[in-house]
Design a protein around this motif. Sequence first.
Motif, PDB file in Angstrom:
ATOM      1  N   ASN A   1     -21.644  15.002 -39.402  1.00  0.00           N
ATOM      2  CA  ASN A   1     -21.901  16.435 -39.560  1.00  0.00           C
ATOM      3  C   ASN A   1     -20.902  17.181 -40.440  1.00  0.00           C
ATOM      4  OD1 ASN A   1     -19.828  16.283 -37.562  1.00  0.00           O
ATOM      5  ND2 ASN A   1     -20.376  18.332 -36.846  1.00  0.00           N
ATOM      6  N   THR A   2     -19.791  16.579 -40.827  1.00  0.00           N
ATOM      7  CA  THR A   2     -18.790  17.329 -41.598  1.00  0.00           C
ATOM      8  C   THR A   2     -18.436  16.672 -42.930  1.00  0.00           C
ATOM      9  OG1 THR A   2     -17.052  16.289 -40.267  1.00  0.00           O
ATOM     10  CG2 THR A   2     -17.764  18.496 -39.618  1.00  0.00           C
ATOM     11  N   ASN A   3     -19.276  15.776 -43.406  1.00  0.00           N
ATOM     12  CA  ASN A   3     -19.128  15.181 -44.740  1.00  0.00           C
ATOM     13  C   ASN A   3     -17.807  14.443 -44.926  1.00  0.00           C
ATOM     14  OD1 ASN A   3     -21.557  16.461 -45.186  1.00  0.00           O
ATOM     15  ND2 ASN A   3     -20.657  18.165 -46.321  1.00  0.00           N
ATOM     16  N   GLU A   4     -17.295  13.891 -43.829  1.00  0.00           N
ATOM     17  CA  GLU A   4     -16.080  13.088 -43.931  1.00  0.00           C
ATOM     18  C   GLU A   4     -16.409  11.715 -44.508  1.00  0.00           C
ATOM     19  OE1 GLU A   4     -13.861  14.722 -39.902  1.00  0.00           O
ATOM     20  OE2 GLU A   4     -15.593  13.382 -39.766  1.00  0.00           O
ATOM     21  N   ASN A   5     -15.398  11.073 -45.065  1.00  0.00           N
ATOM     22  CA  ASN A   5     -15.521   9.682 -45.482  1.00  0.00           C
ATOM     23  C   ASN A   5     -15.383   8.819 -44.226  1.00  0.00           C
ATOM     24  OD1 ASN A   5     -15.022   7.060 -46.566  1.00  0.00           O
ATOM     25  ND2 ASN A   5     -14.317   7.987 -48.462  1.00  0.00           N
ATOM     26  N   PRO A   6     -16.351   7.962 -43.943  1.00  0.00           N
ATOM     27  CA  PRO A   6     -16.277   7.186 -42.692  1.00  0.00           C
ATOM     28  C   PRO A   6     -15.259   6.056 -42.730  1.00  0.00           C
ATOM     29  CG  PRO A   6     -18.165   6.472 -43.967  1.00  0.00           C
ATOM     30  CD  PRO A   6     -17.581   7.644 -44.706  1.00  0.00           C
ATOM     31  N   TYR A   7     -14.715   5.767 -43.925  1.00  0.00           N
ATOM     32  CA  TYR A   7     -13.782   4.650 -44.058  1.00  0.00           C
ATOM     33  C   TYR A   7     -12.358   5.174 -44.178  1.00  0.00           C
ATOM     34  CZ  TYR A   7     -18.094   2.142 -45.092  1.00  0.00           C
ATOM     35  OH  TYR A   7     -19.356   1.615 -45.023  1.00  0.00           O
ATOM     36  N   GLY A   8     -11.548   4.902 -43.184  1.00  0.00           N
ATOM     37  CA  GLY A   8     -10.170   5.370 -43.195  1.00  0.00           C
ATOM     38  C   GLY A   8      -9.265   4.515 -44.064  1.00  0.00           C
ATOM     39  N   PRO A   9      -8.033   4.963 -44.252  1.00  0.00           N
ATOM     40  CA  PRO A   9      -7.071   4.196 -45.061  1.00  0.00           C
ATOM     41  C   PRO A   9      -6.778   2.838 -44.432  1.00  0.00           C
ATOM     42  CG  PRO A   9      -6.303   6.446 -44.681  1.00  0.00           C
ATOM     43  CD  PRO A   9      -7.470   6.234 -43.767  1.00  0.00           C
ATOM     44  N   SER A  10      -6.367   1.910 -45.261  1.00  0.00           N
ATOM     45  CA  SER A  10      -5.965   0.594 -44.775  1.00  0.00           C
ATOM     46  C   SER A  10      -4.603   0.690 -44.089  1.00  0.00           C
ATOM     47  CB  SER A  10      -5.867  -0.387 -45.941  1.00  0.00           C
ATOM     48  OG  SER A  10      -4.774  -0.043 -46.784  1.00  0.00           O
ATOM     49  N   ALA A  11      -4.232  -0.371 -43.401  1.00  0.00           N
ATOM     50  CA  ALA A  11      -2.917  -0.409 -42.756  1.00  0.00           C
ATOM     51  C   ALA A  11      -1.806  -0.303 -43.789  1.00  0.00           C
ATOM     52  CB  ALA A  11      -2.779  -1.698 -41.942  1.00  0.00           C
ATOM     53  N   ALA A  12      -1.998  -0.935 -44.955  1.00  0.00           N
ATOM     54  CA  ALA A  12      -0.969  -0.881 -46.006  1.00  0.00           C
ATOM     55  C   ALA A  12      -0.799   0.541 -46.515  1.00  0.00           C
ATOM     56  CB  ALA A  12      -1.344  -1.820 -47.148  1.00  0.00           C
ATOM     57  N   CYS A  13      -1.907   1.235 -46.713  1.00  0.00           N
ATOM     58  CA  CYS A  13      -1.839   2.626 -47.166  1.00  0.00           C
ATOM     59  C   CYS A  13      -1.186   3.495 -46.096  1.00  0.00           C
ATOM     60  CB  CYS A  13      -3.240   3.123 -47.495  1.00  0.00           C
ATOM     61  SG  CYS A  13      -3.308   4.852 -48.012  1.00  0.00           S
ATOM     62  N   ALA A  14      -1.586   3.310 -44.847  1.00  0.00           N
ATOM     63  CA  ALA A  14      -1.003   4.090 -43.753  1.00  0.00           C
ATOM     64  C   ALA A  14       0.495   3.838 -43.639  1.00  0.00           C
ATOM     65  CB  ALA A  14      -1.704   3.755 -42.442  1.00  0.00           C
ATOM     66  N   ASP A  15       0.917   2.596 -43.845  1.00  0.00           N
ATOM     67  CA  ASP A  15       2.342   2.274 -43.795  1.00  0.00           C
ATOM     68  C   ASP A  15       3.098   2.974 -44.916  1.00  0.00           C
ATOM     69  OD1 ASP A  15       1.958   0.689 -41.584  1.00  0.00           O
ATOM     70  OD2 ASP A  15       1.972  -1.210 -42.693  1.00  0.00           O
ATOM     71  N   ASP A  16       2.493   3.006 -46.112  1.00  0.00           N
ATOM     72  CA  ASP A  16       3.129   3.684 -47.251  1.00  0.00           C
ATOM     73  C   ASP A  16       3.259   5.179 -46.970  1.00  0.00           C
ATOM     74  OD1 ASP A  16       4.255   4.205 -49.690  1.00  0.00           O
ATOM     75  OD2 ASP A  16       2.498   3.682 -50.892  1.00  0.00           O
ATOM     76  N   ILE A  17       2.199   5.782 -46.422  1.00  0.00           N
ATOM     77  CA  ILE A  17       2.244   7.206 -46.080  1.00  0.00           C
ATOM     78  C   ILE A  17       3.319   7.455 -45.016  1.00  0.00           C
ATOM     79  CG2 ILE A  17       0.970   9.086 -44.988  1.00  0.00           C
ATOM     80  CD1 ILE A  17      -1.566   7.966 -46.318  1.00  0.00           C
ATOM     81  N   ALA A  18       3.374   6.581 -44.004  1.00  0.00           N
ATOM     82  CA  ALA A  18       4.358   6.753 -42.936  1.00  0.00           C
ATOM     83  C   ALA A  18       5.781   6.649 -43.481  1.00  0.00           C
ATOM     84  CB  ALA A  18       4.134   5.713 -41.842  1.00  0.00           C
ATOM     85  N   ALA A  19       6.000   5.709 -44.394  1.00  0.00           N
ATOM     86  CA  ALA A  19       7.339   5.555 -44.976  1.00  0.00           C
ATOM     87  C   ALA A  19       7.717   6.773 -45.808  1.00  0.00           C
ATOM     88  CB  ALA A  19       7.387   4.289 -45.836  1.00  0.00           C
TER      89      ALA A  19
END
Length: 377
Positions: free
Chosen positions: A28-46
């Motif tokens: 209902n809100t036009n989100e992308n159903p595929y979230g970031p990968s673990a590698a991307c999330a780790d880079d963002i967290a760092a």
Amino acid sequence: MDFPPIREELRGLEPYGAPQLDVPVQLNTNENPYGPSAACADDIAAAVREAALTLNRYPDREHVALRAALAAYLSRDTPHGVTPDQVWAANGSNEVMLQLLQAFGGPGRTAMSFAPTYSMYPEYARDTSTTWVQGRRAEDFSLDLDAAREAVERERPSVVLLPSPNNPTGTALPPEAVGLLCKAAASYEPGGLVVVDEAYGEFRRSGVPSAVELLPTYRNLVVTRTMSKAFAAAGLRLGYLAADPAICDAIRVVRLPYHLSAVTQAAALAALRHAPELLGRVDELRAERDGCVDWLREQGLTVADSDANFVLFGTFADRHAVWQGLLDRGVLIREVGPDGWLRVSIGTADEMMAFKQAMTEVMQTVAARTLGMEAQA
């Protein structure tokens, strides 16, 4: 005496927002159903951890590194390239739009668009005390260019808001529309800006150009984007625009001090480093969208052509009953747009299969109810 002493034009109004319900399939809100990968999330967290070590200091209020990275990304859509001084970012494209109206709208000025379109546009105008004028789209939701040009020349707006693809219809502007309306908005004093809202631009079909290509030709053109949709970063809240540097300088006058936090800037830069991955599912979502359009039409429904990651379909005598029937089966879509129409965001293959199954059951129920009413009559 009424309390609180809110502005009279805001009294009794409900805040904007789509239903947030805990259901298995949320479309209902036009989100992308595929979230970031673990590698991307780790880079963002760092990146966020590194920024956290400096949170005792204010962030870069000009977000120079982020503007450079966004300019490099946008340059992929134009042979002319985009420079950092042509880019401005804020907390979602919503804040970008609000800042544009703060700088170029206001009392005695007018903003306009063509309905049906994004429901927040008149709210930006309201919140900045800008007069709101709304033209109409054709029956197929396309823009009648001659009528639109005449409306701009007649109303002389300070800001023209043109989403492409349009929300909630998914309709893209024809290539000639941008130039035509930029010329129309430059034909009167002091002239107006034409803002092409490309929030869903990455989902456009092959052969549909981005308005970014036209920035060197029309000084009064602004192109807005977001990382919420194709970048799978709705929770990041990062929107941005590309325009003449003088327009970016004008926005700097109205922006709040240090409006982009150090954490937001760090997370956005890290996400941009993973752009190929985050955009990697766009083609898959396009194919799923086109398949959804075909399937809905095979069910005898009317469907608007879509260049976005959603589909508008109808028409229903009681669209709320259809919406509720889907919700009862665990599928949440959006009851938005013209009367009788509904909008579904494009999800994963499994989510779209669940939508189709639920939709089939709901249509059978509606058909049976209609037959029963006819028999009683």
